[in-house]
Write an enzyme that holds these catalytic residues in place. Structure first.
Site, mmCIF file in Angstrom:
data_model
loop_
_atom_site.group_PDB
_atom_site.id
_atom_site.type_symbol
_atom_site.label_atom_id
_atom_site.label_comp_id
_atom_site.label_asym_id
_atom_site.label_seq_id
_atom_site.Cartn_x
_atom_site.Cartn_y
_atom_site.Cartn_z
ATOM 1 N N CYS A 371 -29.948 -32.997 83.471
ATOM 2 C CA CYS A 371 -30.502 -34.328 83.205
ATOM 3 C C CYS A 371 -31.620 -34.647 84.206
ATOM 4 C CB CYS A 371 -29.385 -35.375 83.225
ATOM 5 S SG CYS A 371 -29.840 -36.950 82.468
ATOM 6 N N HIS A 498 -25.765 -33.082 79.224
ATOM 7 C CA HIS A 498 -24.708 -32.931 80.236
ATOM 8 C C HIS A 498 -23.652 -31.938 79.723
ATOM 9 C CE1 HIS A 498 -25.711 -36.237 83.076
ATOM 10 N NE2 HIS A 498 -26.308 -36.738 82.016
ATOM 11 N N GLU A 500 -21.440 -30.333 81.238
ATOM 12 C CA GLU A 500 -20.155 -30.404 81.934
ATOM 13 C C GLU A 500 -19.105 -31.180 81.146
ATOM 14 O OE1 GLU A 500 -22.763 -33.712 83.779
ATOM 15 O OE2 GLU A 500 -23.008 -31.645 83.080
#
Length: 561
Positions: A371, A498, A500
């Site tokens: 990001c 993102h 994750e």
């Protein structure tokens, strides 16, 4: 529908989220479809405007919901996809009730906490519990509900009363409560297993059977908690208490968990990643990032060391004011095997992040920018390779001569909550040679979760690509730059999304997996073997597991086949 309510006592942060996730995991391992709801008694509508220092990480769901980080635990443990309504707050409930009152739904009655607020809570839970969360789209059979905070908090009272009523509405055989409490040495959280006499005393004073007192002592990995509950007969108790009909046989899913947990204790080689960020004083600010790194490190058979670096400490002003802190920060960075710059907001520390990116680029060190990390990688390249000295994001310098990162057209600067580009969006790979594409399994596109207001300026794209910084992933319209890769570098990758948020213990996120492979010196070997790990780096029956099943399959690492 069976409902399991998890509450906490004595102190907040006792571990209710891990207990709730672990209970769901062992029930799912029995073949049941399990969903989860997190209740946060604060008045905020959602977690979107929280400071990471106030409440930890903001977790983002497929539908763009900005929710409590515990929902990240549920998704990782149970491998499910939740929606924003799986996070219930006081703000949402009161907003819902007030909207009904304004429409006249209560027919002129006095609107009160009991019954209107408590009824709204129960209706929300019963409705949301039926929403499918697995890929097979089957309605859940069990709903695990975590009530945030501690019993006794004034904010929790309407929810406590709602569930007091709820147990009678759904009948005793469909509802039970797990209460997580602290046993000072400082279900029972403690540093070592409880002696039988202590469990019997708790049983007597809490008016429950001794078998219902479960000890969850400190363990080396949170992934051992489901096994701890399983070994103390929790599944058998739920089967009896909730009339659950499951086969009591060795369960493949739990076998994989046991092997994974055991394996984490046997790792000998170390890999260190420098996490260069703004909120490094509170690890919860980067919960999903750390988990994604852990999943990937375990997959490459290395023990992870995260070196937290406050990006501001890398800047020249720190050298002038606190030289020791400055040199310590640079020593951490230079001694790491890889560099990660995660997402964030605000100008503080951005120059330090770019200095770290510059170092990783020049030293050929593995780098992943997420990001804001990707945006700053573009800014750094513009300044130091293209020679655009004042290149910047308009978030930090609206007057920049070279606005390489610009604000998004749909962003409304007059409102903070829910105004970003949020949720699951598609990224199309534009190059068959992309390393990240290969790590994803040589797919044409990926769907990943976003949370940002700014993006790379597409009008300047060709300047970067002429110098080797390739935009290998773009949105469906080809207007938004989603993935960058630097040519002739061991691993220099940036993603606007993102990744994750969708990493799982046995299915690590490809961008993080690539970072750890490169940091461990295994990336080129992995790619040359068609994206296959060596036998010692996979979960298999030959890895020394004492699980009852021998045919444990490999984890779902990306494959080119």
């Amino acid at each position: 529908m069976k409902y399991i309510l998890v509450t906490g006592g004595v102190i907040s942060g006792i571990g209710k989220g891990i207990i709730a996730s672990s209970v769901g995991t062992i029930l799912k391992s029995c073949g049941l479809h399990v969903t989860a709801i997190k209740i946060d008694p604060y008045i905020n509508i959602d977690a979107g405007t929280f400071s990471p220092y106030e409440h930890g990480e903001v977790f983002v769901l497929d539908d763009g919901g900005e929710v409590d980080l515990d929902l990240g635990n549920y998704e990782r443990f149970l491998d499910i996809r939740l929606t924003k309504d799986n996070n219930l707050t006081t703000g949402k409930i009161y907003q819902s009730v007030i909207n009904k009152e304004r429409r006249g739904d209560y027919l002129g009655k006095t609107v009160q906490v009991v019954p209107h607020i408590t009824d709204a809570i129960q209706e929300w839970v019963m409705k949301q519990a039926k929403i499918p969360v697995d890929e097979d789209d089957v309605e859940p059979q069990v709903c695990v509900i975590e009530l945030g905070g501690t019993v006794g908090d004034i904010e929790s009272m309407p929810f406590i009363e709602a569930f007091r009523q709820f147990q009678f509405k759904v009948k005793r055989e469909n509802f039970c409560n797990i209460h997580v409490s602290l046993v000072p040495q400082i279900m029972c959280r403690c540093s070592t297993p409880l002696e039988t006499a202590v469990k019997e005393k708790i049983s007597m004073f809490c008016h429950v059977e001794p078998t219902q007192v479960i000890c969850v002592q400190d363990v080396s990995s949170v992934y051992k908690v489901p096994l701890l509950l399983e070994n103390q007969g929790v599944v058998s108790y739920f089967c009896q208490r909730l009339n659950l009909h499951v086969e009591m046989r060795p369960r493949k899913m739990l076998s994989k968990w046991k092997e994974m947990a055991d394996r984490s204790d046997r790792l000998l080689e170390h890999v260190s990643i420098a996490l260069v960020g703004k909120y490094t004083k509170l690890a919860d600010s980067y919960t999903s990032v750390i988990k994604a790194l852990e999943h990937s490190a375990l997959a490459v058979n290395h023990k992870l060391e995260v070196k937290y670096i406050d990006s501001a400490d890398l800047e020249p002003t720190t050298l002038e004011e606190e030289p020791v802190k400055y040199h310590e920060a640079w020593q951490k960075l230079c001694s790491s095997h890889g560099v990660l710059v995660p997402g964030g907001f605000g100008v503080r520390g951005t120059e330090g992040k770019m200095l770290a990116i510059n170092w990783a680029r020049k030293q050929n060190k593995p780098f992943l920018g997420v990001c804001l990390g990707m945006q700053l990688a573009v800014c750094e390249f513009a300044r130091n390779v293209l020679g655009w000295e004042d290149a910047n994001s308009t978030e930090f310098n609206p007057e920049s001569q070279y606005p390489v990162v610009i604000d998004m057209p749909e962003h409304n600067p007059g409102q903070m909550g829910g105004t970003m580009r949020l949720g699951k969006r598609r990224t199309i790979f534009k190059s068959s040679a992309s390393v990240l594409r290969k790590l994803y399994g040589d797919v044409d596109y990926v769907d990943e979760r976003h949370r940002h207001r700014f993006e790379v300026n597409p009008e300047l794209k060709h300047h970067f690509e002429k110098k080797g910084l390739q935009f290998v992933g773009q949105d469906v319209e080809g207007e938004r730059m989603e993935v960058i890769e630097l040519e002739n570098h061991c691993y220099f990758v940036g993603v606007q999304y993102h990744p994750e948020f969708t990493s799982r213990p046995i299915k690590p996120s490809p961008p993080y997996f690539g970072l750890l492979l490169a940091a461990a010196g295994k990336l080129q070997s992995y790619l040359s073997k068609g994206c296959r790990l060596s036998p010692r780096d996979t979960y298999s029956s030959s890895s020394g597991s004492s699980s009852p099943e021998a045919d444990i399959s490999e984890p779902k690492f990306p494959s080119l086949s």
